[in-house]
Design a protein around this motif. Structure first.
Motif, PDB file in Angstrom:
ATOM      1  N   LYS A   1       0.831  -1.198   0.000  1.00 58.01           N
ATOM      2  CA  LYS A   1       0.000   0.000   0.000  1.00 58.01           C
ATOM      3  C   LYS A   1       0.869   1.253   0.000  1.00 58.01           C
ATOM      4  O   LYS A   1       2.022   1.221   0.399  1.00 58.01           O
ATOM      5  CB  LYS A   1      -0.897   0.031   1.243  1.00 58.01           C
ATOM      6  CG  LYS A   1      -1.945  -1.044   1.290  1.00 58.01           C
ATOM      7  CD  LYS A   1      -2.727  -0.922   2.582  1.00 58.01           C
ATOM      8  CE  LYS A   1      -3.673  -2.079   2.766  1.00 58.01           C
ATOM      9  NZ  LYS A   1      -4.337  -2.002   4.070  1.00 58.01           N
TER      10      LYS A   1
ATOM     11  N   TYR B   1       0.565   5.833   0.543  1.00 62.62           N
ATOM     12  CA  TYR B   1      -0.135   6.829   1.345  1.00 62.62           C
ATOM     13  C   TYR B   1       0.037   8.202   0.735  1.00 62.62           C
ATOM     14  O   TYR B   1       0.990   8.461   0.008  1.00 62.62           O
ATOM     15  CB  TYR B   1       0.359   6.843   2.800  1.00 62.62           C
ATOM     16  CG  TYR B   1       1.846   7.025   2.965  1.00 62.62           C
ATOM     17  CD1 TYR B   1       2.427   8.297   2.984  1.00 62.62           C
ATOM     18  CD2 TYR B   1       2.686   5.927   3.110  1.00 62.62           C
ATOM     19  CE1 TYR B   1       3.793   8.459   3.135  1.00 62.62           C
ATOM     20  CE2 TYR B   1       4.055   6.082   3.260  1.00 62.62           C
ATOM     21  CZ  TYR B   1       4.601   7.349   3.272  1.00 62.62           C
ATOM     22  OH  TYR B   1       5.956   7.509   3.415  1.00 62.62           O
TER      23      TYR B   1
ATOM     24  N   LYS C   1      -0.237   7.333   6.945  1.00 67.04           N
ATOM     25  CA  LYS C   1      -1.113   6.173   7.131  1.00 67.04           C
ATOM     26  C   LYS C   1      -1.394   5.532   5.784  1.00 67.04           C
ATOM     27  O   LYS C   1      -1.927   6.159   4.876  1.00 67.04           O
ATOM     28  CB  LYS C   1      -2.425   6.581   7.801  1.00 67.04           C
ATOM     29  CG  LYS C   1      -2.235   7.289   9.134  1.00 67.04           C
ATOM     30  CD  LYS C   1      -1.523   6.410  10.120  1.00 67.04           C
ATOM     31  CE  LYS C   1      -1.305   7.134  11.433  1.00 67.04           C
ATOM     32  NZ  LYS C   1      -0.252   6.600  12.230  1.00 67.04           N
TER      33      LYS C   1
ATOM     34  N   LYS D   1      -3.014   3.547   2.831  1.00 73.94           N
ATOM     35  CA  LYS D   1      -4.412   3.448   2.424  1.00 73.94           C
ATOM     36  C   LYS D   1      -4.551   2.602   1.178  1.00 73.94           C
ATOM     37  O   LYS D   1      -3.665   2.566   0.329  1.00 73.94           O
ATOM     38  CB  LYS D   1      -4.972   4.847   2.134  1.00 73.94           C
ATOM     39  CG  LYS D   1      -4.926   5.786   3.317  1.00 73.94           C
ATOM     40  CD  LYS D   1      -5.402   7.151   2.942  1.00 73.94           C
ATOM     41  CE  LYS D   1      -5.291   8.086   4.140  1.00 73.94           C
ATOM     42  NZ  LYS D   1      -5.628   9.442   3.826  1.00 73.94           N
ATOM     43  N   ARG D   2      -5.687   1.969   1.045  1.00 74.07           N
ATOM     44  CA  ARG D   2      -5.993   1.216  -0.162  1.00 74.07           C
ATOM     45  C   ARG D   2      -6.318   2.186  -1.300  1.00 74.07           C
ATOM     46  O   ARG D   2      -6.740   3.308  -1.066  1.00 74.07           O
ATOM     47  CB  ARG D   2      -7.215   0.325   0.057  1.00 74.07           C
ATOM     48  CG  ARG D   2      -7.003  -0.753   1.073  1.00 74.07           C
ATOM     49  CD  ARG D   2      -8.273  -1.592   1.210  1.00 74.07           C
ATOM     50  NE  ARG D   2      -8.168  -2.470   2.338  1.00 74.07           N
ATOM     51  CZ  ARG D   2      -7.744  -3.722   2.237  1.00 74.07           C
ATOM     52  NH1 ARG D   2      -7.386  -4.218   1.083  1.00 74.07           N
ATOM     53  NH2 ARG D   2      -7.670  -4.482   3.306  1.00 74.07           N
TER      54      ARG D   2
END
Length: 188
Positions: free
Chosen positions: A167, A169, A182, A184-185
């Motif tokens: 992933k 960010y 963080k 994120k998808r």
């Protein structure tokens, strides 16, 4: 390297990449021409990196705080000529740290400059996969780089098949660095 560039080359921007990074110079050059020499520190930023206290990456010299200040990951990033000049002019009073990317981030930390986080820089210590949107892809073998080059030449795209191994960010500049990154998808 930056001091030599500042003294010997007329440029607006410099792209620093590792020798195992594949870069889309054609796309980057187009985008940089549109910026018209603006002050820029452009790459994939990390702001919540812990300082290694043991092992091969141990950094005993970092004493500023328990984490590194935000920095663009060293697989590839862009600096404008004025930032290179700032570093070159002050090199004798700037402290070197264990990693070049951490060092540049620390040197530029107090400056009021544009830091642009771009998910198209796949410059972590492992590749996040393959996306036709990537500008720089780190941790590539010679074979992988040749394949990407041939794909671009013959098909006009970087990847035979796009895929994601990790992933990404979007850096949140509105929060403390420890909260910035963080994963994120859905982000390339």
């Amino acid at each position: 390297m930056l001091t030599w560039l500042d003294r010997n080359v007329d440029f607006k921007y410099v792209l620093k990449v590792d020798d195992d990074s594949f870069a889309r110079l054609d796309v980057m050059e187009k985008e940089l021409r549109q910026r018209n020499g603006e002050t820029l520190y452009w790459g994939f930023f990390h702001g919540d990196a812990k300082v290694p206290k043991e092992g091969p990456l141990e950094d005993r010299d970092w004493l500023l705080c328990d984490r590194y200040v935000p920095y663009a990951l060293g697989g590839g990033y862009v600096l404008s000529a004025d930032l290179v000049h700032y570093i070159a002019a002050n090199v004798d009073s700037l402290k070197l740290y264990r990693s070049e990317d951490v060092t540049v981030g620390a040197w530029l930390g107090p400056l009021d400059i544009k830091r642009e986080h771009d998910v198209r820089f796949d410059t972590m210590n492992h590749s996040r996969g393959c996306s036709n949107q990537y500008l720089v892809t780190h941790k590539q073998s010679e074979k992988e780089m040749r394949k990407k080059h041939n794909q671009l030449k013959t098909r006009g795209r970087l990847c035979e098949t796009e895929y994601r191994k990790a992933k990404s960010y979007v850096y949140d500049w509105e929060v403390l660095p420890s909260q910035c990154c963080k994963k994120k998808r859905g982000i390339i």
